[in-house]
Write a protein that holds these residues in place. Structure first.
Motif, PDB file in Angstrom:
ATOM      1  N   ILE A  76      -5.730  -1.967  -1.837  1.00 32.79           N
ATOM      2  CA  ILE A  76      -6.272  -0.703  -2.381  1.00 32.79           C
ATOM      3  C   ILE A  76      -7.118  -0.915  -3.365  1.00 32.79           C
ATOM      4  CG2 ILE A  76      -5.337   1.340  -3.818  1.00 32.79           C
ATOM      5  CD1 ILE A  76      -2.896   1.314  -1.912  1.00 32.79           C
TER       6      ILE A  76
ATOM      7  N   GLY B 170       0.578  -1.245   0.051  1.00 29.33           N
ATOM      8  CA  GLY B 170      -0.017   0.040   0.087  1.00 29.33           C
ATOM      9  C   GLY B 170       0.763   1.372   0.059  1.00 29.33           C
TER      10      GLY B 170
ATOM     11  N   CYS C 173      -2.337  -5.242  -0.523  1.00 25.96           N
ATOM     12  CA  CYS C 173      -2.466  -4.190   0.268  1.00 25.96           C
ATOM     13  C   CYS C 173      -4.194  -3.944   0.560  1.00 25.96           C
ATOM     14  CB  CYS C 173      -1.771  -3.030  -0.238  1.00 25.96           C
ATOM     15  SG  CYS C 173      -2.489  -2.478  -1.957  1.00 25.96           S
TER      16      CYS C 173
ATOM     17  N   SER D   3     -10.680  -1.420  -1.930  1.00 26.38           N
ATOM     18  CA  SER D   3     -10.982  -0.356  -1.594  1.00 26.38           C
ATOM     19  C   SER D   3     -11.533   0.833  -2.512  1.00 26.38           C
ATOM     20  CB  SER D   3     -10.246   0.218  -0.382  1.00 26.38           C
ATOM     21  OG  SER D   3      -9.741  -0.412   0.276  1.00 26.38           O
ATOM     22  N   GLU D   4     -10.877   0.995  -3.524  1.00 26.68           N
ATOM     23  CA  GLU D   4     -11.229   2.137  -4.552  1.00 26.68           C
ATOM     24  C   GLU D   4     -11.986   1.455  -5.702  1.00 26.68           C
ATOM     25  OE1 GLU D   4     -10.521   5.248  -3.751  1.00 26.68           O
ATOM     26  OE2 GLU D   4      -9.658   4.245  -1.741  1.00 26.68           O
TER      27      GLU D   4
ATOM     28  N   TYR E 216      -4.205   2.143  -9.516  1.00 29.07           N
ATOM     29  CA  TYR E 216      -4.055   2.432  -8.063  1.00 29.07           C
ATOM     30  C   TYR E 216      -2.947   1.600  -7.324  1.00 29.07           C
ATOM     31  CZ  TYR E 216      -7.436   6.294  -7.426  1.00 29.07           C
ATOM     32  OH  TYR E 216      -8.381   7.522  -7.317  1.00 29.07           O
ATOM     33  N   CYS E 217      -2.948   0.326  -8.241  1.00 31.55           N
ATOM     34  CA  CYS E 217      -2.052  -0.677  -7.486  1.00 31.55           C
ATOM     35  C   CYS E 217      -0.519   0.005  -7.448  1.00 31.55           C
ATOM     36  CB  CYS E 217      -2.049  -1.929  -8.502  1.00 31.55           C
ATOM     37  SG  CYS E 217      -0.983  -3.070  -7.601  1.00 31.55           S
TER      38      CYS E 217
ATOM     39  N   THR F 229      -3.294  -0.694   5.083  1.00 29.65           N
ATOM     40  CA  THR F 229      -2.541  -0.636   4.009  1.00 29.65           C
ATOM     41  C   THR F 229      -3.791  -0.346   2.687  1.00 29.65           C
ATOM     42  OG1 THR F 229      -2.741  -2.798   3.449  1.00 29.65           O
ATOM     43  CG2 THR F 229      -0.817  -1.986   4.623  1.00 29.65           C
ATOM     44  N   SER F 230      -4.802  -0.630   3.049  1.00 31.34           N
ATOM     45  CA  SER F 230      -5.923  -0.663   1.756  1.00 31.34           C
ATOM     46  C   SER F 230      -6.485   1.022   1.816  1.00 31.34           C
ATOM     47  CB  SER F 230      -7.165  -1.377   2.200  1.00 31.34           C
ATOM     48  OG  SER F 230      -7.597  -1.225   3.506  1.00 31.34           O
ATOM     49  N   GLU F 231      -6.131   1.759   2.858  1.00 30.46           N
ATOM     50  CA  GLU F 231      -6.625   3.280   2.791  1.00 30.46           C
ATOM     51  C   GLU F 231      -5.759   4.193   2.253  1.00 30.46           C
ATOM     52  OE1 GLU F 231      -8.263   3.849   6.719  1.00 30.46           O
ATOM     53  OE2 GLU F 231      -9.911   2.019   6.305  1.00 30.46           O
ATOM     54  N   THR F 232      -4.719   3.877   1.673  1.00 29.02           N
ATOM     55  CA  THR F 232      -3.889   4.906   1.118  1.00 29.02           C
ATOM     56  C   THR F 232      -4.497   6.071   0.312  1.00 29.02           C
ATOM     57  OG1 THR F 232      -1.834   3.433   1.121  1.00 29.02           O
ATOM     58  CG2 THR F 232      -1.686   5.282  -0.294  1.00 29.02           C
ATOM     59  N   ILE F 233      -5.257   5.613  -0.639  1.00 30.18           N
ATOM     60  CA  ILE F 233      -5.890   6.431  -1.446  1.00 30.18           C
ATOM     61  C   ILE F 233      -6.917   7.548  -0.686  1.00 30.18           C
ATOM     62  CG2 ILE F 233      -7.133   6.995  -3.533  1.00 30.18           C
ATOM     63  CD1 ILE F 233      -4.542   5.678  -4.043  1.00 30.18           C
TER      64      ILE F 233
END
Ligand SMILES: Cc1cc2nc3c(=O)[nH]c(=O)nc-3n(C[C@H](O)[C@H](O)[C@H](O)COP(=O)(O)OP(=O)(O)OC[C@H]3O[C@@H](n4cnc5c(N)ncnc54)[C@H](O)[C@@H]3O)c2cc1C
Ligand SMILES: Cc1ncc(C[n+]2csc(CCOP(=O)(O)OP(=O)(O)O)c2C)c(N)n1
Ligand code: SF4
Ligand code: SF4
Ligand code: SF4
Ligand code: SF4
Ligand SMILES: [Mg+2]
Lengths: 321, 540
Positions: free
Chosen positions: B522, A34, B520, B525-526, B496-497, A237-241
């Protein structure tokens, strides 16, 4: 950044969404899960690569981005890439640019890049010199707001009251005590260089557009990219964006552009949120919500957001601190 | 180049470093079941046809619709559209206008004369369908599509069942209904009208490999209201039938009309009475307005036409022109309804009864094995087969909601059941995908864009009230679909990866490269529409 409708496969415009994007920073790098910096760097350098047909040379300062991409004998960069020291990337890049000029190569563009530590602190002198001489270099700062590679020490970019390894809060101390932080975009503006922009990985089309503009201009240019770090900031880690997005939405990270020392454009905040929402989502600010937290702690950060909103004209309304 | 040192290690790419080994959870693209489809009684693939409509591919969209429902134009008018109730966009800025888009594309199909795609190769099997209501007609269509020879027997003069002899014309025009029924006939389904099948022992039946009974419920339910001195009482179903069969010879109901009941039939009866010239129309219903089984849209339409709804009242007796009404008490806490002791008397020229219909179970009388439930419905298994081998049933005569859409859903299931039965094969077990929920979406990527309805002024006639969208409006409204649970190729995940662990192929399809994916989360989530889920990674 948002779609009112379903997008069509053909409608795509960003470099990052194209199936044949350059992937200048390729897989196998050792950035954390992430990592915002890895993403920000790929987006920025890919955009520059696309714009110049691959004619770029990248000079990297020491830091996560350098360490996790060049684990000898492996290297994750698909572009000519140099590393020298923590503090001298702007000077090295100036040298590369001078050598190219000497060879009569004005088609090859030079980029220097580094973390906030190298940009704000140890490399500040070299960077200021590069700006002052208006060297033909695009400098990109990946701002994760601390010295991450050596274990999250405070840098000049660390926000007030944030916890780092060197600003651990205790009963009488509330975390990093700088009141406003050091503002390198403003310092760059003070040098009157031709182009300055701030960007975020939560808005890739905007980031790409700014890099595209910057790479086309001659002289010293500065692009500052906000890149959340799950390890150093303490969030999943999934919340970076999401974190990057909240920073924009609360006004703590303004998106703007300046030319020759004057602000020329800024991105309006669509749904303004209180800084609290951003702060609460990260462990580095958890102590601000604990039992011992002083009443005005969040207000300090809200005030920074408010003055950003005013200064960069980000929104019609300002939230009361 | 000469080597200056004894050993020189060539710098190589990091692609040799498979960071996928770091992972403990992994992303997976899913095919979620959108909530709209999950609640459509016909199980339409709404999301798919919306995406085609959005791209202006109306014909393709229609072809997807008719995989599950042979009556898009009819359903676009009279379906109670439970799909819109669960549509995720409803929690954002108003549900997608699924029903009106279906209607508009259904109309385009009629205007352009679109036909069903070729049916499967002839199976040599013959199926009899009893009843040409929506249930029987759609079963015939689905069976024909599977390659069977189908004959439909209908006792009335025309096909359509309650769509023709129930639903009033201001909601569904004869032209639209006829066009969609004719398309089924053109598909090779034989419809024999004016031919009542007296029961399943009937001689005709012996010639067929299987039977589908969809005979509907047409008998007025019994009432305990006491009636004396020539009470002017009219049965709603009888009124609708006469309106269709003998429009010049209708029961006269005078100026002051009362309707008894709270369902769609009651509301339709009230609105019909108004159109036939009644001066005042009042609905009497025993519970509160919120309890009325009639659809909210219908209730509101009735209210806007000036129909009054008298709630918490039951009719005790009708003596000539006077109605004695018991006022009811409703205990909200315990949800108990009881007589309050108060009574009221109204003067009425007529009272239309719309308190429900029962089926004619006599049709099945010769088969003891066929079970009838306490509520007078035929018991069926999950393939819609009764306890008697080869005899299937659906629509209003089996347990469940009574609606055209439900009847279509039953028909689809029954057709599959009949197909496997006559071919002597077993039905493959179908696994249902997980339902996509609003909570799994990331709505920051969608812009607010409220739904737009179109309408025409209501002239209180029998002309259709509803209108269709223009082509541009179809595209605009269809574009509002979130694509819940299924990738719509926005490429957020790919963009985004941080590890380039997602591959975008030339054709736009996506694949996760597990050699490098660090897990991760991401991408998940996105993803705006919740098309990627994170699952535990069971590495060897
Ligand atoms: C006034 C009214 C309004 C309605 N409005 C709506 C609405 O807006 N939306 C909605 O979804 N639903 C509505 N419904 C309900 C809907 O019409 C029914 O649920 C649906 O028609 C049931 O379909 P079916 O095929 O099972 O039965 P039916 O439509 O009742 O069809 C049965 C057919 O079988 C025939 N038949 C019966 N016995 C025999 C026999 N022995 N031999 C040969 N033929 C026979 C009948 O004549 C009839 O044509 C409404 C119902 C009424 C009464
Ligand atoms: C002169 C010098 N001092 C200290 C170091 C150790 N060091 C390496 S990377 C780093 C921190 C880098 O921080 P930053 O520039 O913010 O980049 P990040 O790792 O956060 O991306 C430090 C202190 C060094 N390499 N050289
Ligand atoms: S420490 Fe932070 S910046 Fe460094 S690799 Fe990890 S996530 Fe990226
Ligand atoms: S937004 Fe689209 S896919 Fe989701 S429930 Fe509504 S119509 Fe179905
Ligand atoms: S993020 Fe976009 S491209 Fe990726 S799965 Fe979701 S909808 Fe598809
Ligand atoms: S964003 Fe990339 S690394 Fe992260 S889970 Fe998705 S595919 Fe894996
Ligand atoms: Mg840093």
């Amino acid at each position: 950044m948002s779609y009112s409708t379903l997008k069509d496969v053909e409608e795509f415009t960003t470099v990052q969404s194209s199936h044949d994007r350059p992937n200048t920073l390729t897989s196998g790098h050792r950035g954390c899960q992430g990592c915002g910096e890895a993403l920000g760097a790929r987006c920025a350098i890919d955009a520059a690569h696309r714009e110049t047909n691959g004619k770029i040379i990248v000079v990297n300062a020491t830091g996560c981005l350098e360490v996790f991409t060049c684990y000898f004998p492996e290297n994750s960069w698909n572009v000519p890439w140099l590393h020298s020291l923590f503090g001298n990337a702007p000077a090295v890049a100036t040298g590369v640019a001078a050598a190219l000029r000497r060879q009569g190569r004005d088609d090859v563009r030079v980029i220097a890049q580094g973390g906030d530590g190298s940009t704000f602190d140890i490399g500040m002198g070299c960077l200021s010199g590069m700006f002052d001489r208006n060297d033909d270099v695009l400098y990109i700062c990946y701002d994760n707001q601390a010295y991450m590679n050596t274990g999250v020490q405070r840098s000049g970019a660390t926000p007030p009251l944030a916890r780092t390894a060197t600003t651990l809060p205790n009963k009488s101390y509330m975390g990093s005590d700088s009141q406003t932080g050091k503002n390198v975009p403003k310092i760059a503006m003070a040098h009157g260089i031709p182009y300055i922009a701030t960007a975020s990985i939560a808005n890739i089309p905007d980031l790409e557009e700014k890099v595209r503009r910057a790479i086309g201009i001659h002289g010293a240019r500065y692009v500052h990219i906000h890149v959340p770090c799950p390890l150093g900031w303490g969030y999943p880690t999934s919340e970076t964006i999401k974190i990057a997005r909240l920073a924009i939405q609360c006004g703590l990270f303004p998106l703007f552009e300046a030319e020759h020392g004057k602000q020329v454009r800024s991105t309006q905040i669509e749904d303004l949120i209180p800084v609290e929402e951003y702060l609460r989502s990260q462990k580095r600010f958890a102590h601000l919500f604990g039992k011992n937290a002083p009443a005005d702690a969040i207000g300090v950060l809200q005030n920074i957001a408010n003055s950003n909103i005013e200064l960069y004209r980000l929104s019609g309304g300002i939230l009361n601190a | 180049m000469p080597k200056t040192f004894a050993t020189v290690i060539e710098a190589g790419t990091s692609l040799g470093n498979h960071t996928g080994s770091w992972r403990t959870i992994k992303p997976e693209y899913i095919a979620g079941l959108p909530p709209c489809s999950a609640t459509c009684p016909a199980g339409e693939n709404i999301q798919l046809w919306l995406s085609l409509a959005k791209a202006g591919k109306f014909r393709e969209a229609w072809e997807v619709m008719v995989r599950d429902n042979p009556f898009p134009a009819i359903m676009g008018r009279i379906c109670y559209h439970s799909c819109e109730k669960t549509c995720c966009r409803g929690q954002f800025d108003g549900s997608v206008n699924i029903n009106m888009i279906e209607r508009s594309i259904g109309d385009a199909a009629i205007t352009n004369g679109w036909k069903f795609a070729d049916s499967a190769q002839n199976s040599g099997k013959k199926i009899i369908v009893v009843g040409a209501g929506p249930g029987g007609l759609s079963a015939a269509y689905f069976l024909r599509k599977l390659g069977h020879e189908v004959t439909v027997y209908e006792s009335r003069a025309k096909p359509g069942g309650m769509m023709r002899y129930g639903v009033p014309r201001y909601r569904l025009s004869t032209e639209v209904m006829d066009a969609e029924i004719k398309r089924i006939e053109d598909y090779g389904v034989k419809i024999i009208c004016g031919n009542k099948i007296s029961g399943i022992h009937d001689d005709i039946i012996g010639e067929f490999d299987a039977l589908y009974a969809a005979i509907g419920a047409h008998r007025a339910s019994k009432t305990d209201v006491i009636m004396k001195n020539g009470a002017a009482v009219i049965d709603a179903i009888d009124l609708f039938r006469r309106l269709e069969e003998t429009p010049m010879d209708l029961p006269s109901f005078g100026q002051k009309v009362f309707v008894y009941g709270g369902g769609n039939t009651a509301v339709d009866a009230a609105r019909t009475a108004l159109r036939l010239g009644a001066e005042s129309v009042k609905i009497i219903y025993r519970r509160t307005i919120n309890d009325m089984p009639a659809h909210e849209i219908e209730i509101n339409a009735a209210l806007s036409e000036g129909i009054e709804i008298l709630c918490l009242r039951t009719i005790n007796s009708i003596d000539g022109n006077s109605i004695l009404v018991d006022k009811m008490n409703y205990d909200e806490e315990f949800e108990i309804l009881s007589k309050s002791g108060d009574t009221e008397v109204f003067q009425a020229d007529s009272v239309i009864f719309a308190i429900g219909q029962a089926m004619d179970t006599g049709f099945f009388r010769d088969f003891d094995a066929i079970r009838v439930t306490e509520k007078g419905r035929i018991e069926v298994d999950r393939n819609m087969m009764t306890q008697e081998e080869g005899i299937f049933a659906g629509g209003d005569i089996v347990p469940g909601k009574r609606s055209v859409t439900t009847a279509i859903g039953h028909a689809k299931k029954a057709a599959r059941g009949i197909d496997t039965y006559v071919r002597g094969v077993t039905m493959p077990n179908k696994t249902k995908n997980d339902v996509a929920h609003f909570k799994k979406l990331n709505t920051v990527y969608y812009r607010k864009d409220p739904r737009i309805n179109v309408s025409r002024p209501n002239d209180l006639s029998f002309h259709e009230i509803g209108v269709s969208y223009s082509d541009r409006e179809i595209v605009r409204q269809a574009s509002r679909c979130f694509s819940c649970g299924n990738c719509f190729h926005c490429y957020n995940c790919y963009e985004y990866c941080p590890d380039n662990a997602i591959i975008k192929h030339l054709d736009g399809s996506l694949e996760i490269n597990y050699n490098y994916c660090k897990g991760c989360g991401i991408c998940s989530s996105e993803c705006p529409c919740g098309a990627i889920r994170m699952v535990a990674d069971e590495k060897g």
